[in-house]
Design an enzyme around this catalytic site. Structure first.
Site, PDB file in Angstrom:
ATOM      1  N   GLY A   1       9.046  -1.890  11.945  1.00 27.05           N
ATOM      2  CA  GLY A   1       8.449  -0.555  12.037  1.00 27.05           C
ATOM      3  C   GLY A   1       9.474   0.544  12.262  1.00 27.05           C
ATOM      4  O   GLY A   1       9.342   1.649  11.714  1.00 27.05           O
TER       5      GLY A   1
ATOM      6  N   LYS B   1       0.794  -1.229   0.000  1.00 28.80           N
ATOM      7  CA  LYS B   1       0.000   0.000   0.000  1.00 28.80           C
ATOM      8  C   LYS B   1       0.824   1.277   0.000  1.00 28.80           C
ATOM      9  O   LYS B   1       1.783   1.402   0.753  1.00 28.80           O
ATOM     10  CB  LYS B   1      -0.888   0.015   1.243  1.00 28.80           C
ATOM     11  CG  LYS B   1      -1.979  -1.031   1.205  1.00 28.80           C
ATOM     12  CD  LYS B   1      -2.779  -0.963   2.483  1.00 28.80           C
ATOM     13  CE  LYS B   1      -4.036  -1.814   2.380  1.00 28.80           C
ATOM     14  NZ  LYS B   1      -4.803  -1.727   3.627  1.00 28.80           N
TER      15      LYS B   1
HETATM   16  C1  3PG Z   1       9.036  -5.208  16.284  1.00 28.46           C
HETATM   17  O1  3PG Z   1       8.747  -6.413  16.317  1.00 28.46           O
HETATM   18  O2  3PG Z   1       9.025  -4.550  15.230  1.00 28.46           O
HETATM   19  C2  3PG Z   1       9.501  -4.564  17.551  1.00 28.46           C
HETATM   20  O3  3PG Z   1       9.774  -5.516  18.516  1.00 28.46           O
HETATM   21  C3  3PG Z   1       8.487  -3.558  18.030  1.00 28.46           C
HETATM   22  O4  3PG Z   1       7.288  -4.188  18.347  1.00 28.46           O
HETATM   23  P1  3PG Z   1       5.935  -3.344  18.437  1.00 28.46           P
HETATM   24  O5  3PG Z   1       5.578  -2.980  17.017  1.00 28.46           O
HETATM   25  O6  3PG Z   1       4.923  -4.242  19.079  1.00 28.46           O
HETATM   26  O7  3PG Z   1       6.215  -2.104  19.230  1.00 28.46           O
END
Ligand code: 3PG
Ligand code: MG
Length: 408
Positions: A387, A205
């Protein structure tokens, strides 16, 4: 927020500090994929293990802290870190003592009885609401009995959580070796890169990567757009995409990105040929079509880029010095729609070896895509972050990194 320099990095590094006898709160990311109680990919454990083993061998008492999953401030047994302890022990080749909470009397007692070189693993930080809230009281409970803080969790440093950004203000804070490696690689890729820089951005996306695309257009010399999001760009340009997945409501935003790219002289590479199928399943009957020339049927779905597109991308890579890659070029999880991702990844690996291309990749599916192409160990650097890598590509300062820089 200052940009990160190599001077900052060496100042932040725990590598040269005397840690003998020091109690270190070592924040890492042990959020590894598990199925049926078994770890299915130990990459994150393997990448942080050397930092823990090194500190322990230098006489530190290492208190390892991490989150697992998203238990939302409650004790959820399936998200306990206890099953991770043996894997961590194996990776660092030392005993690991697990303690079934991350704050409180039992934890304080366990820390007080550690001897030099001991490694303790605390229970999931997110079993307490204070963690995600960035609660000051919770952070000071974490800091009880702690001499030094080390953040080795780049992949969790986009979270302004108690164990990431708050505790860094309470005790002297340092970057662990994995954090330092991630920051060095990322600085080399986008902050002070050797030019020309090429970026590959793929994935489903546009909407999830709008900020990434906007930031990259201003920074890179060429941007290769693949995956489902390329369909949205093609649609916006009036190309027939049949029944392909696309965010038609994002068409204007896509055109704005193209216009901005033209203004700043960023070359955009979109698919010129594609692989289509009428079913999205392994081994589905597929056809190769040249866009603007061959006819797409109304129920054709674009599921991959074609070889002419890969050739254009490789052309750009041939003259590039730096590559940043996030997201697959097509539906790589399902054959035969992995072709463009695999071919381009292999070419990037070859150029990394032959041309010294500084190839940096990261984010969610990307590592899996490179692994599928058999080149995840042939890139200059592959981030452990999902992320956090994306937020960094958006040009954001990660709270965990900012906290280290502020107090250094
Ligand atoms: C991930 O797996 O990207 C990190 O450990 C962060 O986890 P979260 O997105 O649950 O904060
Ligand atoms: Mg404590």
């Amino acid at each position: 927020m200052p940009t990160l320099s190599l001077t900052d990095l060496s100042r932040l590094s725990i590598a040269n500090l005397d840690v003998d006898g020091k109690v270190i709160f070592f924040r890492t990311d042990l959020n590894v994929p598990m199925a049926d109680g078994q770890i299915t990919d130990t990459t994150r454990i393997d990448r942080t293990a050397p930092g823990i083993a090194d500190l322990a061998s230098r006489g530190a008492k290492v208190v390892v802290a991490a989150h697992y999953g998203r238990p939302k401030g409650q004790r959820v047994e399936s998200m306990s870190l206890e099953p991770i302890a043996p894997a961590l022990a194996k990776a660092i080749d030392r005993d690991v003592t697990f303690v079934s909470d991350c704050i409180g009397e039992d934890v304080d007692k366990a820390i007080a009885t550690m001897t030099n070189g001991d490694v303790l693993l605390l229970e999931n930080l997110r079993f307490h609401q204070g963690e995600e809230k960035g609660d000051a009281e919770f952070a000071s409970a974490l800091a009880t009995g702690i001499d030094l803080y080390v953040n080795d969790a780049f992949s969790a440093s986009h979270r302004a959580h108690a164990s990431i950004s708050v505790i860094a203000g309470l005790v002297p804070a340092y970057a662990g070796p994995l954090m330092a490696a991630e920051l060095t690689a990322l600085a080399a890729a986008l902050e002070v890169p050797k030019k020309p820089v090429v970026a590959v951005v793929g994935g489903a996306k546009v909407s999830t990567k709008l900020a990434v695309l906007n930031n990259l257009v201003a920074k890179v010399d060429a941007l290769i757009i693949g995956g489902g999001m390329a369909n949205t760009f093609l649609f916006a340009q009036g190309v027939d995409i049949g029944a392909s997945l696309a965010e038609t409501e994002m068409a204007d935003q896509a055109l704005t990105i193209l216009k901005n790219a033209e203004k700043v002289g960023c070359q955009i590479i979109l698919p010129v040929d594609v692989v289509v199928a009428q079913e999205f399943k392994a081994g589905a009957a597929s056809r190769h079509l040249t866009l603007g020339q061959d006819h797409l049927d109304a129920d054709d779905m674009i599921l991959d880029a074609g070889p002419a597109t890969v050739a254009l991308a490789v052309d750009a890579l041939n003259s590039a010095k730096t590559l940043v890659w996030n997201g697959p070029m097509g539906a790589f999880e399902i054959k035969p729609f992995d072709g463009a991702t695999v071919d381009l990844a292999r070419q990037a690996a070859i150029l990394t070896k032959m041309n010294g291309l500084i190839s940096v990749a990261g984010g969610g599916d990307t590592v899996a895509a490179l692994a599928a192409a058999g080149v995840d160990d042939k890139f200059h650097y592959v981030s452990t972050a999902g992320g956090a890598f994306l937020e960094w590509m958006e040009g954001k300062t990660l709270p965990g990194v900012a906290a280290l820089l502020e107090q250094a």
